[in-house]
Design a protein around this motif. Sequence first.
Motif, mmCIF file in Angstrom:
data_model
loop_
_atom_site.group_PDB
_atom_site.id
_atom_site.type_symbol
_atom_site.label_atom_id
_atom_site.label_comp_id
_atom_site.label_asym_id
_atom_site.label_seq_id
_atom_site.Cartn_x
_atom_site.Cartn_y
_atom_site.Cartn_z
ATOM 1 N N PHE A 244 55.223 122.153 42.046
ATOM 2 C CA PHE A 244 54.574 121.287 41.060
ATOM 3 C C PHE A 244 55.377 121.090 39.781
ATOM 4 O O PHE A 244 54.936 120.372 38.877
ATOM 5 N N GLY A 245 56.533 121.748 39.690
ATOM 6 C CA GLY A 245 57.332 121.609 38.483
ATOM 7 C C GLY A 245 56.805 122.393 37.312
ATOM 8 O O GLY A 245 57.237 122.214 36.168
ATOM 9 N N SER A 246 55.844 123.289 37.561
ATOM 10 C CA SER A 246 55.275 124.117 36.502
ATOM 11 C C SER A 246 54.923 125.476 37.083
ATOM 12 O O SER A 246 54.237 125.560 38.106
ATOM 13 N N GLY A 247 55.376 126.535 36.419
ATOM 14 C CA GLY A 247 55.067 127.889 36.870
ATOM 15 C C GLY A 247 53.851 128.480 36.188
ATOM 16 O O GLY A 247 53.577 129.670 36.329
ATOM 17 N N GLU A 248 53.088 127.662 35.465
ATOM 18 C CA GLU A 248 51.915 128.147 34.740
ATOM 19 C C GLU A 248 50.843 128.631 35.722
ATOM 20 O O GLU A 248 50.545 127.962 36.715
ATOM 21 N N LEU A 249 50.251 129.795 35.418
ATOM 22 C CA LEU A 249 49.273 130.414 36.313
ATOM 23 C C LEU A 249 47.966 130.692 35.585
ATOM 24 O O LEU A 249 47.918 130.805 34.361
ATOM 25 N N ILE A 250 46.896 130.805 36.360
ATOM 26 C CA ILE A 250 45.635 131.343 35.859
ATOM 27 C C ILE A 250 45.234 132.499 36.769
ATOM 28 O O ILE A 250 45.694 132.593 37.918
ATOM 29 N N LEU A 251 44.400 133.387 36.259
ATOM 30 C CA LEU A 251 43.868 134.498 37.038
ATOM 31 C C LEU A 251 42.353 134.364 37.111
ATOM 32 O O LEU A 251 41.711 133.962 36.130
ATOM 33 N N GLU A 252 41.777 134.685 38.261
ATOM 34 C CA GLU A 252 40.328 134.630 38.416
ATOM 35 C C GLU A 252 39.841 135.784 39.273
ATOM 36 O O GLU A 252 40.541 136.220 40.201
ATOM 37 N N ARG A 253 38.643 136.255 38.966
ATOM 38 C CA ARG A 253 38.010 137.239 39.834
ATOM 39 C C ARG A 253 37.864 136.637 41.232
ATOM 40 O O ARG A 253 37.487 135.470 41.374
ATOM 41 N N ALA A 254 38.191 137.395 42.252
ATOM 42 C CA ALA A 254 38.069 136.884 43.621
ATOM 43 C C ALA A 254 36.600 136.867 44.033
ATOM 44 O O ALA A 254 35.884 137.853 43.858
ATOM 45 N N VAL A 255 36.157 135.717 44.542
ATOM 46 C CA VAL A 255 34.815 135.610 45.110
ATOM 47 C C VAL A 255 34.980 135.782 46.620
ATOM 48 O O VAL A 255 35.628 134.971 47.275
ATOM 49 N N ILE A 256 34.426 136.853 47.159
ATOM 50 C CA ILE A 256 34.658 137.215 48.553
ATOM 51 C C ILE A 256 33.682 136.499 49.481
ATOM 52 O O ILE A 256 32.480 136.475 49.236
ATOM 53 N N ARG A 257 34.216 135.898 50.532
ATOM 54 C CA ARG A 257 33.459 135.184 51.556
ATOM 55 C C ARG A 257 32.510 134.123 50.967
ATOM 56 O O ARG A 257 31.335 134.059 51.328
ATOM 57 N N PRO A 258 33.009 133.295 50.077
ATOM 58 C CA PRO A 258 32.145 132.235 49.555
ATOM 59 C C PRO A 258 32.122 131.032 50.493
ATOM 60 O O PRO A 258 32.905 130.940 51.443
ATOM 61 N N ARG A 259 31.238 130.122 50.213
ATOM 62 C CA ARG A 259 31.322 128.772 50.769
ATOM 63 C C ARG A 259 32.042 127.897 49.751
ATOM 64 O O ARG A 259 31.917 128.101 48.535
ATOM 65 N N HIS A 260 32.799 126.938 50.273
ATOM 66 C CA HIS A 260 33.476 125.957 49.425
ATOM 67 C C HIS A 260 32.621 124.694 49.483
ATOM 68 O O HIS A 260 32.583 124.007 50.507
ATOM 69 N N PHE B 229 33.222 123.627 43.920
ATOM 70 C CA PHE B 229 32.629 124.892 43.514
ATOM 71 C C PHE B 229 32.796 125.928 44.624
ATOM 72 O O PHE B 229 32.900 125.579 45.802
ATOM 73 N N LEU B 230 32.778 127.192 44.239
ATOM 74 C CA LEU B 230 32.590 128.291 45.174
ATOM 75 C C LEU B 230 31.140 128.724 45.077
ATOM 76 O O LEU B 230 30.611 128.922 43.977
ATOM 77 N N LEU B 231 30.488 128.861 46.234
ATOM 78 C CA LEU B 231 29.079 129.237 46.306
ATOM 79 C C LEU B 231 28.979 130.588 46.999
ATOM 80 O O LEU B 231 29.396 130.726 48.155
ATOM 81 N N ASP B 232 28.439 131.588 46.290
ATOM 82 C CA ASP B 232 28.360 132.901 46.924
ATOM 83 C C ASP B 232 27.032 133.081 47.654
ATOM 84 O O ASP B 232 26.154 132.216 47.608
ATOM 85 N N ALA B 233 26.906 134.225 48.330
ATOM 86 C CA ALA B 233 25.745 134.450 49.193
ATOM 87 C C ALA B 233 24.435 134.500 48.414
ATOM 88 O O ALA B 233 23.357 134.256 48.985
ATOM 89 N N SER B 234 24.504 134.801 47.122
ATOM 90 C CA SER B 234 23.286 134.890 46.310
ATOM 91 C C SER B 234 22.818 133.536 45.792
ATOM 92 O O SER B 234 21.744 133.439 45.196
ATOM 93 N N GLY B 235 23.639 132.503 45.993
ATOM 94 C CA GLY B 235 23.297 131.186 45.484
ATOM 95 C C GLY B 235 23.923 130.882 44.141
ATOM 96 O O GLY B 235 23.706 129.805 43.570
ATOM 97 N N GLU B 236 24.732 131.810 43.625
ATOM 98 C CA GLU B 236 25.447 131.557 42.374
ATOM 99 C C GLU B 236 26.684 130.723 42.677
ATOM 100 O O GLU B 236 27.357 130.946 43.686
ATOM 101 N N PHE B 237 26.986 129.748 41.823
ATOM 102 C CA PHE B 237 28.146 128.887 42.067
ATOM 103 C C PHE B 237 29.036 128.826 40.836
ATOM 104 O O PHE B 237 28.587 129.013 39.706
#
Length: 472
Positions: free
Chosen positions: A194-210, A278-286
């Motif tokens: 992409f011509g840019s090495g800029e990164l972000i970090l995020e908590r991993a959401v395990i087994r979500p729905r996309h 969005f990522l949607l987790d098993a509890s319904g939080e997105f």
Amino acid sequence: MPAFNKILIANRGEIACRVMRTAMELGYRTVAVYSEADADARHVQVADEALCIGPAQVSQSYLRIDAIIEAARKTGADAIHPGYGFLSENADFARACEEAGIVFIGPTVEAIHLMGSKRLSKIAMLEAGVPCIPGYEGAAQDDKTLAREAERIGYPLMIKASAGGGGRGMRLVQESAELLGQIRTARSEAQNAFGSGELILERAVIRPRHVEIQVFGDQHGNILYLGERDCSVQRRHQKVVEEAPCPVMTPELRRAMGEAAVKAAASVNYVGAGTVEFLLDASGEFFFLEMNTRLQVEHPVTELITGQDLVAWQIRVAEGQPLSLQQDDIRLTGHAMEVRLYAEDSAAGFLPQTGQVLRWEPELLAGVRIDHGLVEGQAVTPFYDPMLAKVIAYGETRDEARRKLLRAVENCVLLGVNGNQRFLANLLKHPEFAAGNATTAFIAEHFAGDPSLQPHTASLAELAMAAALLYQ
């Protein structure tokens, strides 16, 4: 109010053909652009006019802003539709169209620029009150800062390229010992892609729905959403199956996600077709993932359950017309499902395939739609994405749509180039998918040992059938 009569489609393959179909139905003249490798391609044959814009390499043809603007000038095209991929989310391209007095059928330069950066877009979403995954989206990018922020976030976590998508520059980190090595790998991959090495970090959401929400805005400040799409079945962060509606969606959750998506779009005064993922987790939080400022590959499933032509909506909005419907007018009926037919060998790590299309006979059934850019005799080259077609099915229920899609995939005849039909068919038949339980972990957890991922030796019956089809 801007008016135009001739639309240049700055793309190739199935999406170029798809846009041309609606443009012609609305009475517009169409212009195709093509590389030397695509001289005999279907989108060139479908268009009213076609102009070669350079050699096969995308950097010398489909990514050349100056060549595309010049093609519009030469042909008298007063509007450009970018499709998806290539220059569709390039703010410089949208700006070049504006400066040339050509209508860009898409969002504003400002919206494309902001939403094209995961870091900047996440900051904007946090300010707008859109639910976001806890993480780090700061400007400081040195290893020490990233390591400190990773400890604050906790493990497992995701490293993501700020400027990109499609899984490139993305890494899952399980523990701190892996972090610096994964940061360097992700940064290098992001820089190269992409011509840019800029990164972000995020908590991993395990087994979500996309789950993504289709939004649409006009030039009069109106924004609405047209339901959701579930794109959870993915391979290496690339979508494999898309469907609408989401199998676990409730009216209350749809409203909450839809309103959050509209809030996201309104924060950048969004105009045109956009998708808030969005990522949607098993509890319904997105949680907000990203916003794509273009028409999505999977837009047909939304069209089938709403009865709306999203390309027509794009064109009318670009003309300055207000949205023809309000939120309460949107109705979702039935179920739609889509898979992508690729020229790739699923038994060889999904290695892209090349060759000549000797026979192409898609299964044409009631309730089945095939969006493609294929003609028999054309060459599938190594220069472009290996997607050949999209197979989409509609049914009154999810299982009816799934059965129709399975039949259409199994009966699709593609000779001369290896395709991924066997992989797709086996996936659609899998009990976990059929039950509507698939998450983003589905392929890794339930499908890794599937026979379609192993070399297949054709039986004598299959060889005889192929020979008969080829020489009949």
